[in-house]
Design a protein around this motif. Structure first.
Motif, PDB file in Angstrom:
ATOM      1  N   GLN A 159       9.546   3.178  -8.627  1.00 44.37           N
ATOM      2  CA  GLN A 159       8.357   4.018  -8.492  1.00 44.37           C
ATOM      3  C   GLN A 159       7.438   3.882  -9.697  1.00 44.37           C
ATOM      4  O   GLN A 159       7.257   4.842 -10.463  1.00 44.37           O
ATOM      5  N   PRO A 160       6.834   2.716  -9.871  1.00 47.68           N
ATOM      6  CA  PRO A 160       5.934   2.549 -11.011  1.00 47.68           C
ATOM      7  C   PRO A 160       4.702   3.432 -10.866  1.00 47.68           C
ATOM      8  O   PRO A 160       4.190   3.598  -9.754  1.00 47.68           O
ATOM      9  N   ILE A 161       4.232   4.035 -11.980  1.00 40.72           N
ATOM     10  CA  ILE A 161       2.980   4.801 -11.893  1.00 40.72           C
ATOM     11  C   ILE A 161       1.802   3.860 -12.122  1.00 40.72           C
ATOM     12  O   ILE A 161       0.675   4.181 -11.822  1.00 40.72           O
ATOM     13  N   ALA A 163       0.660   0.073 -11.125  1.00 39.93           N
ATOM     14  CA  ALA A 163       1.003  -1.071 -10.279  1.00 39.93           C
ATOM     15  C   ALA A 163       0.676  -2.403 -10.955  1.00 39.93           C
ATOM     16  O   ALA A 163       0.966  -3.463 -10.412  1.00 39.93           O
TER      17      ALA A 163
ATOM     18  N   ARG B 185       2.350  -1.961  -4.564  1.00 39.59           N
ATOM     19  CA  ARG B 185       3.482  -1.916  -5.485  1.00 39.59           C
ATOM     20  C   ARG B 185       3.909  -0.507  -5.853  1.00 39.59           C
ATOM     21  O   ARG B 185       5.078  -0.235  -6.069  1.00 39.59           O
ATOM     22  N   ASP B 186       2.920   0.408  -5.958  1.00 33.35           N
ATOM     23  CA  ASP B 186       3.294   1.765  -6.341  1.00 33.35           C
ATOM     24  C   ASP B 186       3.496   2.684  -5.128  1.00 33.35           C
ATOM     25  O   ASP B 186       3.724   3.875  -5.284  1.00 33.35           O
ATOM     26  N   MET B 211      13.898   5.495   0.758  1.00 30.13           N
ATOM     27  CA  MET B 211      14.055   4.259  -0.004  1.00 30.13           C
ATOM     28  C   MET B 211      15.483   3.725   0.175  1.00 30.13           C
ATOM     29  O   MET B 211      16.443   4.478   0.055  1.00 30.13           O
TER      30      MET B 211
END
Lengths: 185, 442
Positions: A159-161, A163, B185-186, B211
């Motif tokens: 879950q990257p904040i 991208a 990606r996010d 997930m």
């Protein structure tokens, strides 16, 4: 406050509507009779000056003890060095403030979410981010927040904040977020 | 004459295999610094075997079957299917002996022909494998299946050809379970998915609302295990592909992840993160009792059983950086096997033969898929990219599948053979990660 604002908007709309109506009324008026002397023209008297009070000032502030209070005035996220899980010097004041806030609002429970950047494999990063979440938990407990108010989860690199890629993005993604679960105002 | 040619032809095939083995051994025996150069020099020497696979008789399905066989053989890197336009003998009938001079002339070393017929609503496929220069039939087999399973017949024929010509089991009639990825990606959606090894027939097993990660096949191939992650915790599931039944491994104090079956399917090894410390546990699926295998205050994860079930290779950072360790499957005798300077090793996977361990290695800003002997010796790097991770072995131990992500891009499935010569994307059209190869289907 929202109601007041809405009230003002409603009044403005009402004025505009009234003006539109009166213009419509003018348009429909029959033409004035041609005969007869024109009426004496008198300048309308200016009404006596009366000071119009401005609408009362509305001050806006964040509700103490709310989730927004925590995020804005305390800070919900602290950051870590690459492959590290020790609390950095710049994170300590944030966590001190988190602990103080949580002591002030003892009904609040939180979940600490550990995160890692993409520069590692999935499972290792789950374990690494679990360590980060636990470091924050230990810090808060040492500052007097009872452990039964804190749960932890690791999201690894999922879950990257940010991208993006590159050190700046990775730095933002190496963090632990203190998320309020219940008990906030 | 014929025997001589037959032997000569077999020699060629054998030479090919020996050459492949030689490359592999040369690579693994050379010092790491020279390994890449050795491989590059030798790569050009390998000549894939020219093979002719004319369209099978019996209409479109016959042509489709030959197409799948050609694609399989081509992707293995060991064969070079010849362009059908170059074929001199047309409309080859399985009942007749091929006109060998016609096939010699285009230098086809082997020839696969066949015909599809309808047998009471079922597909019947007869095929032959010929040694062109020996003018000899090497295989003559018949497969029957319901019409919708025509691809499986093509995969089984591919396996039969591969096994007859290389002397090793094939891997074409297999499936791959993986995580299909879509979205930015996010905000990525991850769905547990199963498909044929050639990227066809994908079928979603979860809807993407939760997930999911790191699926693995049981050696029975009908059961998979995977991890599901929600904000309130993680769960390891066992999922039966035939019945669709899903059950949780149970509730644990802490977060569970990294599940793997034992080779007999009777146990699952996994990690539990508790109080920031991740250790490896194993659960007996029958008794549902679990025991702890590691108790070091470091990260211990990504366990993988040896094929005899006696040992487990895993990843630990107890030395200060992630390295690979081997222990008995009861947790005994834990010892480090990687000592690479500046390398970070993760996701070890024991090969089906037991001889090798595949892994992900991180050096500086790059990721690699590599293989080494089970004792950690003779490391051989097969790939280099921005982010390669999580290899899985084809059941014959010849090919590895893994996920590759470009900087800022989507994760995709790739494969590489153990010589490092044949590196290619898996022809699945979408994004994917965490592939796990099934055993050969029955």
């Amino acid at each position: 406050m929202l109601i007041r604002l809405n009230g003002r908007i409603a009044i403005r709309l009402a004025i505009a509507a009234a003006a539109a109506l009166s213009m419509a009324a003018c348009a429909k008026k029959a033409p004035p009779p041609v005969a007869g002397p024109p009426p004496a023209v008198t300048q309308p008297q200016a009404p006596p000056q009366q000071p119009v009070a401005p609408p009362p000032a509305v001050s806006q502030s964040i509700l103490p003890g709310s989730q927004q209070d925590f995020i804005v005035n305390v800070g919900d996220r602290v950051y870590f060095d690459t492959d590290q899980y020790s609390i950095r010097a710049d994170a300590s004041p944030v966590l001190d403030a988190q602990a103080g806030w949580l002591r002030r609002y003892p009904g609040v429970t939180v979940r600490i979410e550990g995160n890692a950047d993409e520069r590692g494999t999935r499972e290792y990063n789950l374990a690494l981010a679990a360590r980060r979440a636990n470091s924050v938990r230990d810090f808060l407990v040492a500052q007097g927040v009872t452990s039964d108010r804190i749960s932890t989860i690791s999201y690894g690199k999922e879950q990257p904040i940010d991208a993006g890629t590159g050190e700046e993005a990775w730095q933002r993604n190496r963090n632990a977020r203190t998320s309020i679960l219940s008990g906030a105002q | 004459m014929s025997l001589f040619l037959y032997r000569r032809s077999l020699m060629r095939l054998h030479t090919l295999l020996v050459a492949l083995m030689a490359i592999f051994m040369t690579g693994v025996l050379a010092p790491p610094a020279r390994a890449e150069i050795e491989v590059n020099v030798n790569r050009g020497d390998v000549q894939p075997l020219p093979i002719a696979v004319p369209a099978f008789g019996g209409g479109q399905v016959g042509a489709d079957i030959s197409g799948v066989i050609m694609a399989n053989l081509q992707r293995s890197g060991l064969f070079r299917p010849l362009e059908p336009a170059s074929f001199i003998e047309k409309d080859l009938n399985t009942a007749d002996i091929p006109r060998f001079p016609d096939w010699k002339q285009i230098n086809a070393q082997a020839l696969v022909n066949g015909v599809v017929t309808n047998e009471g609503g079922r597909l019947r496929v007869d095929f032959r494998l010929w040694d062109v220069f020996a003018e000899n039939q090497l295989l003559g087999l018949t497969f029957t299946a319901s019409p919708e399973n025509w691809r499986r017949i093509a995969h089984k024929i591919s396996d039969a050809v591969y096994e007859r010509l290389t002397g090793e089991k094939g891997y074409f009639d297999t499936r791959v379970v993986f995580v299909a990825e879509s979205g930015s990606r996010d905000k990525r959606t991850k769905r547990l998915t199963i498909m044929d090894q050639d990227g066809v027939n994908p079928s979603y097993l979860t809807d993407g609302s939760t997930m999911v990660m790191t699926p693995r096949f049981s050696s029975t191939s009908q059961e998979i295990t995977y991890m599901s992650l929600r904000p309130n915790g993680s769960t390891i599931y066992l999922y039966n592909l035939e019945s669709g039944r899903r059950e949780s491994l149970g509730n644990f104090e802490g977060m569970v992840f990294a599940p793997r079956f034992s080779p007999d399917g009777g146990r699952v090894a996994f990690s539990v993160a508790r109080g920031g410390n991740s250790d490896i546990f194993v659960m007996n699926l029958k008794s549902r009792s679990s025991s702890r295998l590691t108790s070091d205050p470091s990260i211990d994860t990504s366990p993988s059983f040896s094929p005899d079930g006696a040992s487990i290779v895993f990843n630990s950072d107890r030395s200060g950086s992630p390295q690979l360790y081997v222990m008995g499957s009861d947790g005994s005798n834990q010892r480090r096997i990687t000592f690479g300077e500046g390398g970070r090793y993760t996701t070890p996977v024991w090969s089906p033969t037991g001889e090798f361990i595949a892994f992900t290695k991180q050096t500086g800003g790059e990721f690699h898929i590599g293989v080494m002997r089970a004792d950690g010796g003779d490391e051989r790097i097969l790939t280099t990219s921005y982010l390669d991770e999580g290899p899985t072995w084809a059941p014959n131990g010849r090919v590895l599948m893994f996920s590759r992500e470009t900087a800022g891009g989507q994760s995709q499935l790739w494969s590489v053979d153990v010589t490092g010569r044949v590196l290619q994307p898996v022809p699945y059209p979408g994004g994917g990660s965490d592939p796990a190869w099934s055993p050969l289907l029955n």
